[in-house]
Design a protein around this motif. Sequence first.
Motif, PDB file in Angstrom:
ATOM      1  N   VAL A   4       0.852  -1.183   0.000  1.00  0.00           N
ATOM      2  CA  VAL A   4       0.000   0.000   0.000  1.00  0.00           C
ATOM      3  C   VAL A   4       0.892   1.240   0.000  1.00  0.00           C
ATOM      4  CG1 VAL A   4      -1.625   1.322   1.397  1.00  0.00           C
ATOM      5  CG2 VAL A   4      -1.899  -1.124   1.145  1.00  0.00           C
ATOM      6  N   THR A   5       0.546   2.220  -0.809  1.00  0.00           N
ATOM      7  CA  THR A   5       1.289   3.473  -0.821  1.00  0.00           C
ATOM      8  C   THR A   5       0.454   4.537  -0.118  1.00  0.00           C
ATOM      9  OG1 THR A   5       0.370   4.018  -2.983  1.00  0.00           O
ATOM     10  CG2 THR A   5       2.513   2.943  -2.953  1.00  0.00           C
ATOM     11  N   LEU A   6       1.097   5.225   0.794  1.00  0.00           N
ATOM     12  CA  LEU A   6       0.445   6.299   1.523  1.00  0.00           C
ATOM     13  C   LEU A   6       0.947   7.630   0.975  1.00  0.00           C
ATOM     14  CD1 LEU A   6       0.750   4.830   5.129  1.00  0.00           C
ATOM     15  CD2 LEU A   6      -1.253   4.811   3.648  1.00  0.00           C
ATOM     16  N   ASN A   7       0.053   8.564   0.774  1.00  0.00           N
ATOM     17  CA  ASN A   7       0.393   9.866   0.194  1.00  0.00           C
ATOM     18  C   ASN A   7       0.668  10.883   1.284  1.00  0.00           C
ATOM     19  OD1 ASN A   7      -0.081   8.790  -2.347  1.00  0.00           O
ATOM     20  ND2 ASN A   7      -2.259   9.298  -2.253  1.00  0.00           N
ATOM     21  N   GLY A   8       1.843  10.828   1.854  1.00  0.00           N
ATOM     22  CA  GLY A   8       2.253  11.845   2.810  1.00  0.00           C
ATOM     23  C   GLY A   8       2.075  11.425   4.256  1.00  0.00           C
ATOM     24  N   THR A   9       2.490  12.343   5.119  1.00  0.00           N
ATOM     25  CA  THR A   9       2.473  12.103   6.556  1.00  0.00           C
ATOM     26  C   THR A   9       1.051  12.025   7.097  1.00  0.00           C
ATOM     27  OG1 THR A   9       4.498  13.408   6.648  1.00  0.00           O
ATOM     28  CG2 THR A   9       3.457  12.906   8.735  1.00  0.00           C
ATOM     29  N   ALA A  10       0.167  12.840   6.565  1.00  0.00           N
ATOM     30  CA  ALA A  10      -1.224  12.841   7.044  1.00  0.00           C
ATOM     31  C   ALA A  10      -1.876  11.486   6.807  1.00  0.00           C
ATOM     32  CB  ALA A  10      -2.017  13.938   6.367  1.00  0.00           C
ATOM     33  N   ASP A  11      -1.648  10.895   5.627  1.00  0.00           N
ATOM     34  CA  ASP A  11      -2.194   9.567   5.337  1.00  0.00           C
ATOM     35  C   ASP A  11      -1.658   8.530   6.311  1.00  0.00           C
ATOM     36  OD1 ASP A  11      -3.779  10.350   3.299  1.00  0.00           O
ATOM     37  OD2 ASP A  11      -2.680   9.302   1.710  1.00  0.00           O
ATOM     38  N   PHE A  12      -0.385   8.642   6.640  1.00  0.00           N
ATOM     39  CA  PHE A  12       0.232   7.693   7.560  1.00  0.00           C
ATOM     40  C   PHE A  12      -0.458   7.749   8.923  1.00  0.00           C
ATOM     41  CE2 PHE A  12       3.338   6.878  10.946  1.00  0.00           C
ATOM     42  CZ  PHE A  12       3.642   5.558  10.661  1.00  0.00           C
ATOM     43  N   PHE A  13      -0.660   8.939   9.453  1.00  0.00           N
ATOM     44  CA  PHE A  13      -1.278   9.071  10.778  1.00  0.00           C
ATOM     45  C   PHE A  13      -2.767   8.711  10.763  1.00  0.00           C
ATOM     46  CE2 PHE A  13       2.486  11.793  11.545  1.00  0.00           C
ATOM     47  CZ  PHE A  13       2.996  11.070  12.620  1.00  0.00           C
ATOM     48  N   VAL A  14      -3.453   9.036   9.681  1.00  0.00           N
ATOM     49  CA  VAL A  14      -4.863   8.635   9.558  1.00  0.00           C
ATOM     50  C   VAL A  14      -4.957   7.119   9.499  1.00  0.00           C
ATOM     51  CG1 VAL A  14      -6.861   8.657   8.005  1.00  0.00           C
ATOM     52  CG2 VAL A  14      -5.670  10.785   8.542  1.00  0.00           C
ATOM     53  N   ASN A  15      -4.052   6.496   8.762  1.00  0.00           N
ATOM     54  CA  ASN A  15      -4.025   5.039   8.661  1.00  0.00           C
ATOM     55  C   ASN A  15      -3.801   4.404  10.034  1.00  0.00           C
ATOM     56  OD1 ASN A  15      -3.897   2.487   7.326  1.00  0.00           O
ATOM     57  ND2 ASN A  15      -1.681   2.574   7.537  1.00  0.00           N
ATOM     58  N   ILE A  16      -2.860   4.927  10.802  1.00  0.00           N
ATOM     59  CA  ILE A  16      -2.593   4.410  12.159  1.00  0.00           C
ATOM     60  C   ILE A  16      -3.833   4.580  13.027  1.00  0.00           C
ATOM     61  CG2 ILE A  16      -1.208   4.745  14.251  1.00  0.00           C
ATOM     62  CD1 ILE A  16       0.349   3.420  11.997  1.00  0.00           C
ATOM     63  N   ALA A  17      -4.486   5.733  12.935  1.00  0.00           N
ATOM     64  CA  ALA A  17      -5.692   5.978  13.738  1.00  0.00           C
ATOM     65  C   ALA A  17      -6.810   5.006  13.363  1.00  0.00           C
ATOM     66  CB  ALA A  17      -6.158   7.418  13.562  1.00  0.00           C
ATOM     67  N   VAL A  18      -6.960   4.736  12.079  1.00  0.00           N
ATOM     68  CA  VAL A  18      -7.995   3.792  11.637  1.00  0.00           C
ATOM     69  C   VAL A  18      -7.688   2.398  12.171  1.00  0.00           C
ATOM     70  CG1 VAL A  18      -8.946   2.618   9.610  1.00  0.00           C
ATOM     71  CG2 VAL A  18      -8.721   5.092   9.611  1.00  0.00           C
ATOM     72  N   LEU A  19      -6.438   1.967  12.057  1.00  0.00           N
ATOM     73  CA  LEU A  19      -6.060   0.640  12.557  1.00  0.00           C
ATOM     74  C   LEU A  19      -6.306   0.523  14.061  1.00  0.00           C
ATOM     75  CD1 LEU A  19      -2.741   0.009  10.587  1.00  0.00           C
ATOM     76  CD2 LEU A  19      -4.977  -1.014  10.159  1.00  0.00           C
ATOM     77  N   LEU A  20      -5.926   1.544  14.818  1.00  0.00           N
ATOM     78  CA  LEU A  20      -6.162   1.517  16.267  1.00  0.00           C
ATOM     79  C   LEU A  20      -7.657   1.538  16.585  1.00  0.00           C
ATOM     80  CD1 LEU A  20      -3.362   3.967  17.473  1.00  0.00           C
ATOM     81  CD2 LEU A  20      -3.397   1.477  17.705  1.00  0.00           C
ATOM     82  N   GLY A  21      -8.413   2.344  15.855  1.00  0.00           N
ATOM     83  CA  GLY A  21      -9.856   2.420  16.084  1.00  0.00           C
ATOM     84  C   GLY A  21     -10.551   1.098  15.819  1.00  0.00           C
ATOM     85  N   VAL A  22     -10.175   0.430  14.739  1.00  0.00           N
ATOM     86  CA  VAL A  22     -10.775  -0.879  14.450  1.00  0.00           C
ATOM     87  C   VAL A  22     -10.411  -1.874  15.545  1.00  0.00           C
ATOM     88  CG1 VAL A  22     -10.669  -2.852  12.872  1.00  0.00           C
ATOM     89  CG2 VAL A  22     -10.951  -0.547  11.965  1.00  0.00           C
ATOM     90  N   GLY A  23      -9.174  -1.837  16.017  1.00  0.00           N
ATOM     91  CA  GLY A  23      -8.763  -2.732  17.104  1.00  0.00           C
ATOM     92  C   GLY A  23      -9.555  -2.496  18.375  1.00  0.00           C
ATOM     93  N   ILE A  24      -9.840  -1.242  18.674  1.00  0.00           N
ATOM     94  CA  ILE A  24     -10.636  -0.919  19.864  1.00  0.00           C
ATOM     95  C   ILE A  24     -12.062  -1.437  19.705  1.00  0.00           C
ATOM     96  CG2 ILE A  24     -11.671   1.028  21.108  1.00  0.00           C
ATOM     97  CD1 ILE A  24      -8.947   2.477  20.713  1.00  0.00           C
ATOM     98  N   MET A  25     -12.632  -1.273  18.508  1.00  0.00           N
ATOM     99  CA  MET A  25     -13.996  -1.784  18.282  1.00  0.00           C
ATOM    100  C   MET A  25     -14.038  -3.307  18.367  1.00  0.00           C
ATOM    101  SD  MET A  25     -15.710   0.683  15.410  1.00  0.00           S
ATOM    102  CE  MET A  25     -14.433   0.480  14.194  1.00  0.00           C
ATOM    103  N   VAL A  26     -13.032  -3.966  17.805  1.00  0.00           N
ATOM    104  CA  VAL A  26     -12.968  -5.428  17.885  1.00  0.00           C
ATOM    105  C   VAL A  26     -12.826  -5.866  19.336  1.00  0.00           C
ATOM    106  CG1 VAL A  26     -11.535  -7.434  17.312  1.00  0.00           C
ATOM    107  CG2 VAL A  26     -12.108  -5.775  15.553  1.00  0.00           C
TER     108      VAL A  26
END
Length: 195
Positions: free
Chosen positions: A34-56
């Motif tokens: 997966v290619t991330l477009n910049g630093t903002a994408d990287f941090f949004v991606n991390i937040a999404v992964l953490l959020g899904v883990g919390i919901m699970v």
Amino acid sequence: MNLKSWLYLFWTSLVVGAAGSLVIGLILQWTDTVTLNGTADFFVNIAVLLGVGIMVSVYSQMGFFAYMMVNYMGTGVFSRRTWQYIQIVLTSLALLELMFFRVFVGGEQAGKSDMLLGIIILIVALVVASFKVKMTNASAWIPTVFFMIAVTIVETVGVLKIGVNEATAWIAGPLIACNAYQILILHRVLKPRTA
């Protein structure tokens, strides 16, 4: 279990779920290039992964407390030995459902991936049960295997219906980790503290 113990179990399970989702999500993205477009994408991606883990994790905790209620009722209605046999039968049926019935009876397409998931769940369940027996006593074997197999499979049914292996791995990984953590820590949470 008092409120302080429950809060400890709740927050630590959230951490386990978030960490599990982050690790598995990053591995899946790394293997998928997966290619991330910049630093903002990287941090949004991390937040999404953490959020899904919390919901699970929250979903796992609901399953855990549902299991504790079913176990409490099962031990109240049936004799100890009968309840153990019922758990063994239900565990076997859950494994058969995941590994065979979905493909041969239900006509589902994901035969090999369901078989692999069933084998992984079985191996993890046996390892977790052996640790639980070492930490407590031999009577914990069947309930631990039942929870780790039957309840985990019931909890993964929703993502299995999607039919995407990456989604299944992303949800089932943290779910298995949370279930293993909760069953292994339960005796410590329930142990009364001496003054």
